[in-house]
Scaffold this motif. Structure first.
Motif, PDB file in Angstrom:
ATOM      1  N   CYS A  88       0.873  -1.176   0.000  1.00  0.00           N
ATOM      2  CA  CYS A  88       0.000   0.000   0.000  1.00  0.00           C
ATOM      3  C   CYS A  88       0.908   1.222   0.000  1.00  0.00           C
ATOM      4  CB  CYS A  88      -0.908  -0.002   1.217  1.00  0.00           C
ATOM      5  SG  CYS A  88      -1.841   1.531   1.443  1.00  0.00           S
ATOM      6  N   VAL A  89       0.898   1.956  -1.095  1.00  0.00           N
ATOM      7  CA  VAL A  89       1.708   3.164  -1.197  1.00  0.00           C
ATOM      8  C   VAL A  89       0.844   4.369  -0.869  1.00  0.00           C
ATOM      9  CG1 VAL A  89       3.106   4.612  -2.691  1.00  0.00           C
ATOM     10  CG2 VAL A  89       3.205   2.127  -2.920  1.00  0.00           C
ATOM     11  N   ALA A  90       1.287   5.136   0.097  1.00  0.00           N
ATOM     12  CA  ALA A  90       0.535   6.304   0.546  1.00  0.00           C
ATOM     13  C   ALA A  90       1.196   7.576   0.045  1.00  0.00           C
ATOM     14  CB  ALA A  90       0.460   6.321   2.067  1.00  0.00           C
ATOM     15  N   SER A  91       0.403   8.492  -0.441  1.00  0.00           N
ATOM     16  CA  SER A  91       0.903   9.798  -0.840  1.00  0.00           C
ATOM     17  C   SER A  91       0.064  10.863  -0.159  1.00  0.00           C
ATOM     18  CB  SER A  91       0.848   9.957  -2.364  1.00  0.00           C
ATOM     19  OG  SER A  91      -0.474   9.837  -2.831  1.00  0.00           O
ATOM     20  N   GLY A  92       0.666  12.044   0.012  1.00  0.00           N
ATOM     21  CA  GLY A  92      -0.021  13.105   0.708  1.00  0.00           C
ATOM     22  C   GLY A  92       0.539  13.273   2.110  1.00  0.00           C
ATOM     23  N   ARG A  93      -0.008  14.218   2.824  1.00  0.00           N
ATOM     24  CA  ARG A  93       0.499  14.532   4.157  1.00  0.00           C
ATOM     25  C   ARG A  93      -0.182  13.642   5.199  1.00  0.00           C
ATOM     26  NH1 ARG A  93       1.010  20.816   5.345  1.00  0.00           N
ATOM     27  NH2 ARG A  93       2.142  19.889   7.068  1.00  0.00           N
ATOM     28  N   ILE A  94       0.617  12.772   5.764  1.00  0.00           N
ATOM     29  CA  ILE A  94       0.120  11.896   6.811  1.00  0.00           C
ATOM     30  C   ILE A  94       0.965  12.122   8.044  1.00  0.00           C
ATOM     31  CG2 ILE A  94      -0.322   9.519   7.516  1.00  0.00           C
ATOM     32  CD1 ILE A  94      -0.537   8.774   4.573  1.00  0.00           C
ATOM     33  N   PRO A  95       0.381  12.562   9.141  1.00  0.00           N
ATOM     34  CA  PRO A  95       1.177  12.791  10.344  1.00  0.00           C
ATOM     35  C   PRO A  95       1.713  11.486  10.909  1.00  0.00           C
ATOM     36  CG  PRO A  95      -1.149  13.018  10.825  1.00  0.00           C
ATOM     37  CD  PRO A  95      -1.029  12.872   9.332  1.00  0.00           C
ATOM     38  N   SER A  96       2.751  11.613  11.712  1.00  0.00           N
ATOM     39  CA  SER A  96       3.366  10.417  12.269  1.00  0.00           C
ATOM     40  C   SER A  96       2.428   9.684  13.226  1.00  0.00           C
ATOM     41  CB  SER A  96       4.659  10.785  12.993  1.00  0.00           C
ATOM     42  OG  SER A  96       4.407  11.739  14.018  1.00  0.00           O
ATOM     43  N   ALA A  97       1.550  10.419  13.873  1.00  0.00           N
ATOM     44  CA  ALA A  97       0.573   9.780  14.761  1.00  0.00           C
ATOM     45  C   ALA A  97      -0.604   9.303  13.924  1.00  0.00           C
ATOM     46  CB  ALA A  97       0.124  10.755  15.828  1.00  0.00           C
ATOM     47  N   ASN A  98      -0.498   8.098  13.404  1.00  0.00           N
ATOM     48  CA  ASN A  98      -1.552   7.579  12.541  1.00  0.00           C
ATOM     49  C   ASN A  98      -1.731   6.092  12.796  1.00  0.00           C
ATOM     50  OD1 ASN A  98       0.111   5.861  10.576  1.00  0.00           O
ATOM     51  ND2 ASN A  98       1.131   7.823  10.407  1.00  0.00           N
ATOM     52  N   VAL A  99      -2.744   5.554  12.199  1.00  0.00           N
ATOM     53  CA  VAL A  99      -2.960   4.114  12.203  1.00  0.00           C
ATOM     54  C   VAL A  99      -3.207   3.701  10.766  1.00  0.00           C
ATOM     55  CG1 VAL A  99      -4.308   2.177  13.068  1.00  0.00           C
ATOM     56  CG2 VAL A  99      -4.030   4.226  14.479  1.00  0.00           C
ATOM     57  N   ILE A 100      -2.407   2.781  10.272  1.00  0.00           N
ATOM     58  CA  ILE A 100      -2.615   2.236   8.933  1.00  0.00           C
ATOM     59  C   ILE A 100      -3.026   0.785   9.087  1.00  0.00           C
ATOM     60  CG2 ILE A 100      -1.618   1.759   6.679  1.00  0.00           C
ATOM     61  CD1 ILE A 100       0.265   4.062   7.087  1.00  0.00           C
ATOM     62  N   ALA A 101      -4.034   0.420   8.350  1.00  0.00           N
ATOM     63  CA  ALA A 101      -4.598  -0.914   8.539  1.00  0.00           C
ATOM     64  C   ALA A 101      -4.921  -1.565   7.204  1.00  0.00           C
ATOM     65  CB  ALA A 101      -5.866  -0.825   9.391  1.00  0.00           C
ATOM     66  N   TYR A 126      -8.177  -4.119   1.418  1.00  0.00           N
ATOM     67  CA  TYR A 126      -8.151  -2.660   1.358  1.00  0.00           C
ATOM     68  C   TYR A 126      -7.168  -2.087   2.371  1.00  0.00           C
ATOM     69  CZ  TYR A 126     -12.627  -3.226  -1.071  1.00  0.00           C
ATOM     70  OH  TYR A 126     -13.619  -3.584  -1.942  1.00  0.00           O
ATOM     71  N   CYS A 127      -6.506  -1.037   1.945  1.00  0.00           N
ATOM     72  CA  CYS A 127      -5.620  -0.287   2.835  1.00  0.00           C
ATOM     73  C   CYS A 127      -6.397   0.908   3.380  1.00  0.00           C
ATOM     74  CB  CYS A 127      -4.404   0.167   2.038  1.00  0.00           C
ATOM     75  SG  CYS A 127      -3.150   1.015   2.997  1.00  0.00           S
ATOM     76  N   ASN A 128      -6.169   1.226   4.619  1.00  0.00           N
ATOM     77  CA  ASN A 128      -6.875   2.327   5.280  1.00  0.00           C
ATOM     78  C   ASN A 128      -5.902   3.099   6.170  1.00  0.00           C
ATOM     79  OD1 ASN A 128      -8.198   2.910   8.207  1.00  0.00           O
ATOM     80  ND2 ASN A 128      -9.601   3.496   6.576  1.00  0.00           N
ATOM     81  N   VAL A 129      -6.029   4.405   6.167  1.00  0.00           N
ATOM     82  CA  VAL A 129      -5.237   5.218   7.091  1.00  0.00           C
ATOM     83  C   VAL A 129      -6.168   6.146   7.852  1.00  0.00           C
ATOM     84  CG1 VAL A 129      -4.709   7.036   5.404  1.00  0.00           C
ATOM     85  CG2 VAL A 129      -3.220   6.707   7.373  1.00  0.00           C
ATOM     86  N   ASN A 130      -5.905   6.276   9.116  1.00  0.00           N
ATOM     87  CA  ASN A 130      -6.739   7.073  10.003  1.00  0.00           C
ATOM     88  C   ASN A 130      -5.836   7.945  10.864  1.00  0.00           C
ATOM     89  OD1 ASN A 130      -8.214   7.382  12.794  1.00  0.00           O
ATOM     90  ND2 ASN A 130      -9.797   6.930  11.293  1.00  0.00           N
ATOM     91  N   PHE A 131      -6.150   9.242  10.919  1.00  0.00           N
ATOM     92  CA  PHE A 131      -5.359  10.135  11.756  1.00  0.00           C
ATOM     93  C   PHE A 131      -6.172  11.378  12.062  1.00  0.00           C
ATOM     94  CE2 PHE A 131      -4.444  13.189   8.402  1.00  0.00           C
ATOM     95  CZ  PHE A 131      -4.445  12.422   7.246  1.00  0.00           C
ATOM     96  N   TYR A 132      -5.662  12.150  13.027  1.00  0.00           N
ATOM     97  CA  TYR A 132      -6.306  13.414  13.382  1.00  0.00           C
ATOM     98  C   TYR A 132      -5.488  14.539  12.767  1.00  0.00           C
ATOM     99  CZ  TYR A 132      -8.683  17.055  15.962  1.00  0.00           C
ATOM    100  OH  TYR A 132      -9.423  18.164  16.284  1.00  0.00           O
ATOM    101  N   GLU A 133      -6.141  15.360  11.966  1.00  0.00           N
ATOM    102  CA  GLU A 133      -5.487  16.485  11.321  1.00  0.00           C
ATOM    103  C   GLU A 133      -5.662  17.725  12.170  1.00  0.00           C
ATOM    104  OE1 GLU A 133      -6.988  17.462   7.465  1.00  0.00           O
ATOM    105  OE2 GLU A 133      -5.158  18.516   6.887  1.00  0.00           O
TER     106      GLU A 133
END
Length: 122
Positions: free
Chosen positions: A22-35, A94-101
Motif C-alpha cells: 500500500c503506497v501512501a501519498s499526501g500529508r500523513i502525520p506520524s501519529a496515525n494508524v494504517i490498517a 483494502y488499505c486504510n489510514v486514520n489520523f487526526y489532522e
C-alpha cells in the motif's frame, strides 16, 4: 489529500504466500494508524491487521502467526506479508489510514484505497 494505492494481489494456491503493498501519498502525520481490511463476497468488511505510528502492531485472531504488517523507514509504504494462505482468505483487501489532522479545519481523517483482489484456490 491522501491517496492509497494497493497492489500485490493475485491468485495463489492454498499454503502459498503473497505480499500486498500500500503506497501512501499526501500529508500523513506520524501519529496515525494504517490498517488492512478485507471483504469477502457476501460478508462484512473485517479488520485484518493494523500498525500504529510508533510501530505497534495488532492482528485479527484469524491471521495471527500467518500475516505480518510492516512499513518502510519512510513510512510511505505498508506491506502485508501473507503466508500459509487458506481459501477463506480470499477477499478484496483494502488499505486504510486514520489520523487526526490539526488546524482550524482539522478533524479525524479516514482514507481508503480501492483494494486488491486475493484469491486462494484449494
Amino acid at each position: 489529500q491522501v491517496q492509497l494505492v494497493e497492489s500485490g494481489g493475485g491468485l495463489v494456491q492454498a499454503g502459498g504466500s503473497l505480499r500486498l503493498s500500500c503506497v501512501a501519498s499526501g500529508r500523513i502525520p506520524s501519529a496515525n494508524v494504517i490498517a488492512w481490511y478485507r471483504r469477502a463476497p457476501g460478508k462484512q468488511r473485517e479488520l485484518v491487521a493494523k500498525i500504529f505510528g510508533g510501530g505497534t502492531t495488532d492482528y485479527a485472531d484469524f491471521v495471527k502467526g500467518r500475516f505480518t504488517i510492516s512499513t518502510t523507514n519512510a513510512k510511505n509504504t505498508v506491506y502485508l506479508q501473507m503466508n500459509s494462505l487458506k481459501p477463506e482468505d480470499s477477499a478484496v483487501y483494502y488499505c486504510n489510514v486514520n489520523f487526526y489532522e490539526l488546524g482550524p479545519s482539522g478533524g479525524i481523517r479516514n482514507y481508503w484505497g480501492r483494494g486488491t483482489q486475493v484469491t486462494v484456490s484449494s
